[in-house]
Design a protein around this motif. Structure first.
Motif, short mmCIF file in Angstrom:
data_model
loop_
_atom_site.label_atom_id
_atom_site.label_comp_id
_atom_site.label_asym_id
_atom_site.label_seq_id
_atom_site.Cartn_x
_atom_site.Cartn_y
_atom_site.Cartn_z
N PHE A 154 -21.33 -3.81 35.67
CA PHE A 154 -20.90 -2.67 36.46
C PHE A 154 -22.05 -1.67 36.57
CE2 PHE A 154 -16.94 -4.60 35.98
CZ PHE A 154 -15.93 -3.89 36.63
N ALA A 155 -22.03 -0.88 37.63
CA ALA A 155 -23.02 0.18 37.81
C ALA A 155 -22.36 1.53 37.58
CB ALA A 155 -23.61 0.12 39.23
N LYS A 162 -24.62 12.66 31.03
CA LYS A 162 -23.35 12.46 30.34
C LYS A 162 -23.01 13.72 29.56
CE LYS A 162 -23.06 9.54 26.90
NZ LYS A 162 -22.98 8.26 26.14
N SER A 163 -21.93 14.39 29.97
CA SER A 163 -21.53 15.64 29.30
C SER A 163 -20.51 15.40 28.20
CB SER A 163 -20.98 16.65 30.32
OG SER A 163 -19.92 16.08 31.06
N GLN A 164 -19.81 14.28 28.27
CA GLN A 164 -18.87 13.92 27.20
C GLN A 164 -18.68 12.41 27.22
OE1 GLN A 164 -14.53 15.25 25.33
NE2 GLN A 164 -15.11 15.95 27.37
N GLY A 165 -18.77 11.80 26.03
CA GLY A 165 -18.67 10.35 25.94
C GLY A 165 -17.26 9.87 25.69
N PHE A 166 -17.11 8.58 25.77
CA PHE A 166 -15.81 7.96 25.52
C PHE A 166 -15.43 8.08 24.05
CE2 PHE A 166 -13.24 4.40 24.09
CZ PHE A 166 -12.18 4.46 24.97
N GLY A 167 -14.15 8.37 23.81
CA GLY A 167 -13.63 8.38 22.45
C GLY A 167 -13.89 9.65 21.66
N VAL A 183 -15.68 8.63 30.36
CA VAL A 183 -17.02 9.20 30.28
C VAL A 183 -17.14 10.28 31.34
CG1 VAL A 183 -19.48 8.76 30.61
CG2 VAL A 183 -18.09 7.12 29.35
N ASP A 184 -17.58 11.48 30.94
CA ASP A 184 -17.80 12.57 31.89
C ASP A 184 -19.26 12.62 32.28
OD1 ASP A 184 -15.16 13.26 31.76
OD2 ASP A 184 -15.43 15.05 30.52
N LEU A 185 -19.48 12.64 33.59
CA LEU A 185 -20.83 12.71 34.13
C LEU A 185 -20.97 14.00 34.93
CD1 LEU A 185 -21.01 8.99 35.29
CD2 LEU A 185 -22.22 9.98 33.33
N PRO A 273 -16.26 2.53 29.31
CA PRO A 273 -16.84 1.90 30.51
C PRO A 273 -18.33 1.61 30.38
CG PRO A 273 -16.40 4.23 30.90
CD PRO A 273 -15.80 3.90 29.57
N GLU A 274 -19.02 2.32 29.48
CA GLU A 274 -20.47 2.09 29.34
C GLU A 274 -20.78 0.70 28.82
OE1 GLU A 274 -23.11 5.82 28.68
OE2 GLU A 274 -21.49 5.95 27.19
N GLN A 275 -19.86 0.10 28.08
CA GLN A 275 -20.06 -1.28 27.62
C GLN A 275 -20.20 -2.22 28.80
OE1 GLN A 275 -16.78 -2.97 25.37
NE2 GLN A 275 -18.00 -4.69 24.64
#
Length: 281
Positions: A154-155, A162-167, A183-185, A273-275
């Motif tokens: 995925f792209a 990235k202002s806030q990551g997953f989890g 994920v917040d971008l 989603p970054e995985q």
């Protein structure tokens, strides 16, 4: 004569063992991490269907080339330890066998994030608003099409910090508020949002809490979610390929500033989603 007898006996034993041999299961990665997914692959020879169960979640493995392949996620709050992955395999003769694989769940370190919401935004977090809106979104997440629409990695849907990551564990206005499900971008309002992979747009609505919302179905229980949008650029039922314009970012709903919230759902479980950007699923 005795030697021939033992040779035939050994050969017969090998034949019987091969009949009852279990398929080789390929699990990638070999260990499971909180908030991440694993891919389960079984050779399709002699098999007509496979269903799995892991951590209380049921999932289906779908035909893909010479294999059956399924993807399952690990909840962010899953207790670390060893767990059974159960596979129910239907053979071409109609018989079913159960195969059990042991998997270890490892802890993922999730940082803590603190921020404040204005009263006008904070009131949108009311339980009834969140529950009603999520029930509408969840209707499309529960649908699993048989066809795999995505391919390869995925792209990112936008290019931004990235202002806030997953989890991440959220403390909002001084109170614990669960973990961040995407994920917040950080990008300016009106930034073009592109499809990260091929799929079909299945949801576009302006909501109070989630703001402008789009959901893309990538097939086989895989969906991506986009919140706080300012404008839609695709319609429900529209097929998209990687790089197609689907929306414009915004600052709508429960938001502290202009950004895109990007989420990934696997069989209605939110995962990192970054995985999917780093590795091909």
């Amino acid at each position: 004569m005795i030697r021939l007898f033992f040779f035939c006996l050994a050969f017969l034993g090998l034949m019987v063992a091969s009949l009852f041999a279990q398929p080789i299961v390929d699990i990638s990665p070999s260990v499971a991490w909180q908030g991440k997914v694993i891919e389960v692959k079984i050779p399709a020879a002699g098999i007509t269907g496979v269903e799995g169960k892991f951590l209380g979640q049921k999932f289906k493995l779908y035909p893909q080339e010479d294999n059956f392949v399924g993807i399952i996620g690990v909840p962010t709050d899953q207790k670390p330890g060893n767990y059974n992955l159960r596979l129910i395999i239907t053979q071409t003769d109609g018989k079913t066998i159960e195969q059990v694989e042991m998997l270890k769940v490892w802890p993922t370190k999730f940082p803590v994030t603190r921020y404040w919401l204005k009263p006008s935004r904070n009131k949108l977090r009311a339980r009834n608003i969140i529950d009603n809106e999520w029930s509408e979104i969840e209707k499309v997440l529960l649908h699993e099409s048989e066809k795999r629409l995505w391919s390869g990695q995925f792209a990112l849907p936008v290019k931004g910090e990235k202002s806030q990551g997953f989890g991440q564990l959220q403390i909002i206005n001084g109170k614990r508020s669960g973990s961040h499900k995407g994920v917040d971008l950080a990008v300016p309002i009106g930034t073009k949002v592109f499809a990260p992979n091929a799929g079909q747009v299945v949801f576009t609505q302006k909501l109070k809490a989630f703001g402008g919302t789009v959901v893309v179905d990538h097939g086989q229980g895989i969906h991506t979610l986009y919140f706080h949008l300012s404008k839609f650029a695709a319609e429900v039922g529209q097929d998209v390929k990687q790089g197609d314009l689907i929306a414009y970012s915004g600052n709508t709903g429960v938001s502290t500033g202009a950004h895109l919230h990007w989420g990934m759902s696997v069989h209605n479980l939110r995962v990192d989603p970054e995985q999917w950007v780093k590795y091909e699923m």
